[in-house]
Design a protein around this motif. Sequence first.
Motif, PDB file in Angstrom:
ATOM      1  N   ALA A   7       0.505  -1.080   0.132  1.00 20.99           N
ATOM      2  CA  ALA A   7      -0.035  -0.132   0.304  1.00 20.99           C
ATOM      3  C   ALA A   7       0.491   1.621  -0.219  1.00 20.99           C
ATOM      4  O   ALA A   7       1.443   1.035   0.865  1.00 20.99           O
ATOM      5  N   GLY A   8       0.394   2.015  -0.806  1.00 20.09           N
ATOM      6  CA  GLY A   8       1.432   3.054  -0.641  1.00 20.09           C
ATOM      7  C   GLY A   8       2.205   3.529  -1.750  1.00 20.09           C
ATOM      8  O   GLY A   8       2.745   4.384  -1.498  1.00 20.09           O
ATOM      9  N   LEU A   9       3.501   2.441  -2.071  1.00 23.47           N
ATOM     10  CA  LEU A   9       4.852   2.121  -2.609  1.00 23.47           C
ATOM     11  C   LEU A   9       4.171   2.512  -3.913  1.00 23.47           C
ATOM     12  O   LEU A   9       3.404   2.218  -4.931  1.00 23.47           O
ATOM     13  N   ASN A  10       5.694   3.248  -4.364  1.00 18.19           N
ATOM     14  CA  ASN A  10       5.394   4.104  -5.948  1.00 18.19           C
ATOM     15  C   ASN A  10       7.115   3.308  -6.914  1.00 18.19           C
ATOM     16  O   ASN A  10       7.941   3.167  -5.684  1.00 18.19           O
ATOM     17  N   ASP A  13      10.037   4.593  -4.972  1.00 18.44           N
ATOM     18  CA  ASP A  13      10.482   3.863  -3.321  1.00 18.44           C
ATOM     19  C   ASP A  13      11.398   2.344  -3.466  1.00 18.44           C
ATOM     20  O   ASP A  13      12.401   2.513  -3.193  1.00 18.44           O
TER      21      ASP A  13
END
Length: 222
Positions: A7-10, A13
Motif C-alpha cells: 500500500a502506498g508504494l511507488n 520508492d
Amino acid sequence: MAAPVAAGLNVRDVVKSDDPSTWDECWKINLTPWDVGQSQPPLQDVVECGEIPFPTQGRILVPGCGRGYDVIYLATKLNSNAFGLDISETAHQAAKTHLASVGELPEGSSVTYKIQDFFEFRVAESERFDLVYDYTFFVAIPPPKRPQWGEQMAALIKPGGYLITLVYPIDPPVSHGPPWFLRPDHYDGPLGSNFVKVLDKVPENSLPSHVGRDHIMVWKRV
C-alpha cells in the motif's frame, strides 16, 4: 501469480538510479504502472497512418520492453524481426509468457527477447536496426545519463533508420525519479546532429490516463 503491491508504494520508492537491477523488484511485486495491457494508440497511429515510410521486413528494437506488447505489435504490423530488451529477469519471463499466449505470428515476423542492459548492448554494423521505439525508457534514465542514451541510439540505428519516441509522462517537475522530469525538447540535445526530427506532435489518440500527458516524435538517423 505476482505478489500484491504494498500500500502506498511507488516506483520511486523501489528503483535506485545507481542500480538498474532494482527494476526487477518492481516486477516481482507487480509495481508496473507503465504496463497498460496493450500497445499505445499513438504508436499504432504513427505506424499505420502511412505518413512516414517505416521499412518492412527489417530489424526493430524496443529497449525496456516489459511484457512486450510493442515488440509483438511492431513485428506483426511491419512484418519484421523485432527484439525486446529488458534488464529485469521477471519482465523477461512475463514477456515470454505473453508471447506464448498470442500464438503463432504471421509468416515473416519474429520476436526475440533478451535480458540485457541497454547501455551494454552491442551489435555488428550489419545488424544495426531499421527502427527503435522508446516509450517510458528515456524517462526512466537519470538526466545526466541521457547523452549516453543518445550515443547508444546513434550506434544502434542504421543511417536512414528511424527512432520513435513516445514522450510520457509530461507532468509537473519532480525532485527525483523515476520517472524523471520530462519535456519533448529534452530529447533534442542527446540526439544532437545524428538525427533529424521528421514528426513532432500531440497524439490524436491516447489512452484516457495519458491525454494531455504525452507527445510523439519520430527521428531519422542521418
